[in-house]
Design an enzyme around this catalytic site. Sequence first.
Site, PDB file in Angstrom:
ATOM      1  N   SER A 204      -1.181  -1.234   1.078  1.00 27.16           N
ATOM      2  CA  SER A 204      -0.246  -1.553   2.151  1.00 27.16           C
ATOM      3  C   SER A 204      -0.785  -2.706   2.991  1.00 27.16           C
ATOM      4  O   SER A 204      -1.962  -2.703   3.374  1.00 27.16           O
ATOM      5  CB  SER A 204      -0.080  -0.298   3.025  1.00 27.16           C
ATOM      6  OG  SER A 204       0.740  -0.588   4.118  1.00 27.16           O
ATOM      7  N   GLY A 205       0.079  -3.671   3.301  1.00 30.11           N
ATOM      8  CA  GLY A 205      -0.347  -4.829   4.090  1.00 30.11           C
ATOM      9  C   GLY A 205      -0.710  -4.483   5.524  1.00 30.11           C
ATOM     10  O   GLY A 205      -1.725  -4.940   6.052  1.00 30.11           O
ATOM     11  N   THR A 242      14.704 -10.631  -4.203  1.00 30.29           N
ATOM     12  CA  THR A 242      13.958 -11.846  -3.844  1.00 30.29           C
ATOM     13  C   THR A 242      12.685 -11.471  -3.090  1.00 30.29           C
ATOM     14  O   THR A 242      12.728 -10.701  -2.132  1.00 30.29           O
ATOM     15  CB  THR A 242      14.833 -12.762  -2.966  1.00 30.29           C
ATOM     16  OG1 THR A 242      16.021 -13.042  -3.695  1.00 30.29           O
ATOM     17  CG2 THR A 242      14.112 -14.054  -2.612  1.00 30.29           C
ATOM     18  N   CYS A 328       2.824   9.146  10.331  1.00 34.13           N
ATOM     19  CA  CYS A 328       4.076   9.557   9.698  1.00 34.13           C
ATOM     20  C   CYS A 328       4.483  10.960  10.113  1.00 34.13           C
ATOM     21  O   CYS A 328       5.638  11.329  10.008  1.00 34.13           O
ATOM     22  CB  CYS A 328       3.951   9.513   8.184  1.00 34.13           C
ATOM     23  SG  CYS A 328       3.506   7.897   7.622  1.00 34.13           S
TER      24      CYS A 328
END
Length: 382
Positions: A204-205, A242, A328
């Site tokens: 994850s970034g 995209t 979360c």
Amino acid sequence: MKNQSIHYLDNSATTQTCPQAADAVMKCLCENYGNPSSLHSKGTEALKVMENARKIIANSLKCSPDCITFTSCATESTNTALIGSAMKYGRKRRKIVTTSIEHSSVNEVCRYLESEGFEIVKVSPDENGEITYQQMLDAVDDDTCLISMMYVNNETGYTLPVEKTFFAVKKFFPHIITHCDCVQAYMKIPVNAKKLNADFISLSGHKVHAPKGIGVLYTAKGIHIRSLIYGGGQERNFRSGTESVPLIAGFGKAVEMQSQNINERYEYISSLKKYLTEKLSELDGISFNSKENALPYITNISVEGIRSEIMLHFLETKDIFISSGSACSKGAKSGVLSQFGINDKNADSALRISLCCDNDKEDIDALVNGIKEGQSKIKRSH
Ligand code: PLP
């Protein structure tokens, strides 16, 4: 880039985007805005930016760039790996093995697959609070199609023996597909895809100082699963839509910045963690829920008699930001802590402190003083 006026100690929930990554995103938004699939030069320019980021991330995992697929987040990466593998390899073999301390992005997919008729086996920590490779190996068999195991637990920093487990699994059951959720390990400890024996890795970034909305799925060569998203055939037909070139550029830049000094950062964080532990130990009523050998980036504690959210919001009034568990779970009681033998009372008062290199001793002092003040003020008013 440290914001001097606040004490942000919730880096396992998300990190501040580093200035270099933010610049890379901005440059892409303003200049390299072409569609990487377009045939003209604006497209080629965007493609170049994207492929450069792919190469940087591939280098960090010591793999080839064509093993890297960009996704929208680690949750999407994990969904793709697990559902895709179950659909492709699970027609005859119906068993999936995982652990009882996984993130919801694995747990909930397993719950879905269970409703589709798969048998889900979850291995729990033993009486020493350890998940051993032998336990994992004992849980798999010829009927198993998939094993999914996180590298570092997001609530406690507990590090699982993934390399040893996947090595043994591949040796005795080469047909089993291996997936590792490396979200909390990536850029904190070296992650070498081949050494890990992982067929899939989720990243994850936003946990590594890149923006939100970008993830990676590493797929080992020779592994082919059905895609979850159909359309224009981007990402080698594996994930249509995209590509978000600006976020990809930001992810690449953040990884480039951090790959250079993983070990030095680890040393720095270890010294901060030591300081944190010493300072917290001077307070009454604190118990440590993380094991001593947990990854130093994450420390889980309980403050006796004070519910997590009450302390969390008290600290917030002092511009100190921490978490009650996994972001979360939105404050819901942690099932993970009970898996580690933490009783309900302590689980109700659990706090997660997660560090990054922008933190310093001042942040720790502010936190410990804040908890101390909270202990006297909150107890008095309740
Ligand atoms: N896996 C772990 C261990 C995490 O801590 C998280 C986020 O908290 C995720 C997966 C999900 O990552 P993302 O927000 O990119 O979907």
